[in-house]
Design a protein around this motif. Structure first.
Motif, mmCIF file in Angstrom:
data_model
loop_
_atom_site.group_PDB
_atom_site.id
_atom_site.type_symbol
_atom_site.label_atom_id
_atom_site.label_comp_id
_atom_site.label_asym_id
_atom_site.label_seq_id
_atom_site.Cartn_x
_atom_site.Cartn_y
_atom_site.Cartn_z
ATOM 1 N N VAL A 10 -6.864 -14.038 -35.247
ATOM 2 C CA VAL A 10 -7.289 -14.741 -34.038
ATOM 3 C C VAL A 10 -8.709 -15.242 -34.264
ATOM 4 N N ARG A 11 -8.873 -16.535 -34.127
ATOM 5 C CA ARG A 11 -10.142 -17.213 -34.393
ATOM 6 C C ARG A 11 -10.656 -16.889 -35.788
ATOM 7 N N PRO A 12 -9.875 -17.246 -36.815
ATOM 8 C CA PRO A 12 -10.311 -16.958 -38.182
ATOM 9 C C PRO A 12 -11.600 -17.690 -38.507
ATOM 10 N N ARG A 13 -12.428 -17.017 -39.202
ATOM 11 C CA ARG A 13 -13.719 -17.594 -39.564
ATOM 12 C C ARG A 13 -13.839 -17.619 -41.075
ATOM 13 N N GLY A 14 -14.720 -16.825 -41.630
ATOM 14 C CA GLY A 14 -14.934 -16.844 -43.064
ATOM 15 C C GLY A 14 -13.714 -16.414 -43.854
ATOM 16 N N VAL A 15 -13.583 -16.971 -45.048
ATOM 17 C CA VAL A 15 -12.504 -16.622 -45.973
ATOM 18 C C VAL A 15 -13.111 -16.464 -47.360
ATOM 19 N N CYS A 16 -12.515 -15.587 -48.159
ATOM 20 C CA CYS A 16 -12.938 -15.482 -49.555
ATOM 21 C C CYS A 16 -11.771 -15.033 -50.410
ATOM 22 N N ALA A 17 -11.851 -15.395 -51.679
ATOM 23 C CA ALA A 17 -10.839 -14.986 -52.643
ATOM 24 C C ALA A 17 -11.008 -13.500 -52.925
ATOM 25 N N GLY A 18 -9.885 -12.788 -52.975
ATOM 26 C CA GLY A 18 -9.888 -11.356 -53.247
ATOM 27 C C GLY A 18 -9.295 -11.062 -54.609
ATOM 28 N N THR A 58 -11.588 -7.608 -37.306
ATOM 29 C CA THR A 58 -10.965 -7.104 -38.529
ATOM 30 C C THR A 58 -11.099 -8.121 -39.647
ATOM 31 N N ILE A 59 -10.813 -7.642 -40.844
ATOM 32 C CA ILE A 59 -10.630 -8.502 -42.003
ATOM 33 C C ILE A 59 -9.168 -8.366 -42.376
ATOM 34 N N VAL A 60 -8.478 -9.490 -42.490
ATOM 35 C CA VAL A 60 -7.061 -9.495 -42.836
ATOM 36 C C VAL A 60 -6.945 -9.898 -44.298
ATOM 37 N N GLN A 61 -6.185 -9.125 -45.057
ATOM 38 C CA GLN A 61 -5.950 -9.443 -46.453
ATOM 39 C C GLN A 61 -4.559 -10.051 -46.588
ATOM 40 N N LEU A 62 -4.507 -11.255 -47.164
ATOM 41 C CA LEU A 62 -3.264 -12.020 -47.291
ATOM 42 C C LEU A 62 -2.898 -12.222 -48.748
ATOM 43 N N SER A 63 -1.608 -12.338 -49.001
ATOM 44 C CA SER A 63 -1.153 -12.829 -50.299
ATOM 45 C C SER A 63 -1.188 -14.352 -50.234
ATOM 46 N N GLN A 64 -1.103 -15.003 -51.366
ATOM 47 C CA GLN A 64 -1.132 -16.464 -51.377
ATOM 48 C C GLN A 64 0.109 -17.082 -50.745
ATOM 49 N N ASP A 65 1.177 -16.317 -50.610
ATOM 50 C CA ASP A 65 2.365 -16.861 -49.950
ATOM 51 C C ASP A 65 2.363 -16.574 -48.452
ATOM 52 N N GLY A 66 1.238 -16.064 -47.936
ATOM 53 C CA GLY A 66 1.083 -15.907 -46.494
ATOM 54 C C GLY A 66 1.448 -14.552 -45.931
ATOM 55 N N GLU A 67 1.841 -13.622 -46.770
ATOM 56 C CA GLU A 67 2.191 -12.282 -46.297
ATOM 57 C C GLU A 67 0.918 -11.505 -45.966
ATOM 58 N N ILE A 68 0.895 -10.862 -44.806
ATOM 59 C CA ILE A 68 -0.235 -10.012 -44.446
ATOM 60 C C ILE A 68 -0.070 -8.686 -45.174
ATOM 61 N N LEU A 69 -0.999 -8.410 -46.076
ATOM 62 C CA LEU A 69 -0.930 -7.205 -46.895
ATOM 63 C C LEU A 69 -1.564 -6.007 -46.205
ATOM 64 N N MET A 70 -2.693 -6.273 -45.523
ATOM 65 C CA MET A 70 -3.428 -5.186 -44.902
ATOM 66 C C MET A 70 -4.405 -5.754 -43.886
ATOM 67 N N THR A 71 -4.706 -4.959 -42.888
ATOM 68 C CA THR A 71 -5.731 -5.302 -41.913
ATOM 69 C C THR A 71 -6.800 -4.222 -41.978
ATOM 70 N N HIS A 72 -8.057 -4.643 -42.129
ATOM 71 C CA HIS A 72 -9.168 -3.709 -42.289
ATOM 72 C C HIS A 72 -10.066 -3.768 -41.054
ATOM 73 N N ASP A 73 -10.234 -2.653 -40.362
ATOM 74 C CA ASP A 73 -11.162 -2.568 -39.235
ATOM 75 C C ASP A 73 -12.569 -2.497 -39.814
ATOM 76 N N VAL A 74 -13.452 -3.389 -39.375
ATOM 77 C CA VAL A 74 -14.807 -3.417 -39.924
ATOM 78 C C VAL A 74 -15.845 -2.852 -38.970
ATOM 79 N N ASP A 75 -15.414 -2.364 -37.808
ATOM 80 C CA ASP A 75 -16.311 -1.706 -36.860
ATOM 81 C C ASP A 75 -17.562 -2.547 -36.564
ATOM 82 N N MET A 76 -17.333 -3.832 -36.313
ATOM 83 C CA MET A 76 -18.391 -4.743 -35.868
ATOM 84 C C MET A 76 -17.729 -5.845 -35.051
ATOM 85 N N GLU A 77 -18.442 -6.357 -34.090
ATOM 86 C CA GLU A 77 -17.893 -7.437 -33.273
ATOM 87 C C GLU A 77 -18.086 -8.779 -33.969
ATOM 88 N N PHE A 78 -17.054 -9.615 -33.868
ATOM 89 C CA PHE A 78 -17.073 -10.989 -34.343
ATOM 90 C C PHE A 78 -17.438 -11.144 -35.821
#
Length: 183
Positions: free
Chosen positions: A110-118, A132-152
């Protein structure tokens, strides 16, 4: 810029552009891929001599973005552009070799902002409203969601050896940068 082992930052070169930039990522040693704002092309390239070029892909939206409304990164191992559209809650994964790609929409992004290659061709995406930080595969599969304990969470980057993830936010009065170990 160059960053030394003791974190000293040195400017190597200043480039002037005909466009405004939301984000920037290295394509190779001499060329950067850039998300733009107030420009008819949402993604452009610029090399270290200042030569500008366009990136065109059938999945990229044909619209002009405002400031802070898009971001991009480049995955060199697969010649893939990843582009986030903040207000459409969408991430575009564009294979620049084949012309194929994926449009990713999820209630986890929701409201994606920064992106980087993993690591291993994955992508990290800041989900600004989900904190959160969402980790995706290149085919669009959501691999993991990481709670970063910070707003926005706003920007994300991975160090060169892929062992540390840096996340910053843009919460007024509560700005922070966090460093995470990637295993």
């Amino acid at each position: 810029m160059s960053v030394s082992d003791d974190n000293a930052i040195t400017m190597l070169r200043k480039l002037s552009t005909s466009f405004c930039c939301n984000s920037m990522s290295s394509m190779d040693a001499d060329t950067f891929i850039v998300s733009t704002y107030f420009h008819e092309r949402p993604v452009r390239t610029i090399d270290i001599q200042g030569n500008e070029g366009d990136i065109q892909h059938k999945l990229l939206p044909d619209k002009t973005y405002g400031p802070f409304s898009s971001a991009c990164t480049y995955i060199s191992s697969t010649n893939t552009l990843v582009f986030s559209d903040r207000f459409q809650h969408t991430v575009y994964v564009c294979d620049l070799t084949s012309g194929e790609g994926h449009v990713i929409k999820s209630d986890k992004i929701v409201r994606p902002r920064g992106v980087c290659a993993g690591p291993a061709g994955t992508v990290f995406v800041c989900s600004g409203v989900r904190d959160t930080i969402v980790q995706l595969s290149q085919d669009g599969e959501i691999l993991m969601t990481h709670d970063v304990d910070m707003e926005f969470p706003y920007a994300v980057s991975l160090n060169r050896d892929g062992t540390r993830l840096v996340v910053s936010n843009n919460k007024e009065g509560q700005s922070m940068i966090k460093l995470f170990h990637v295993s």
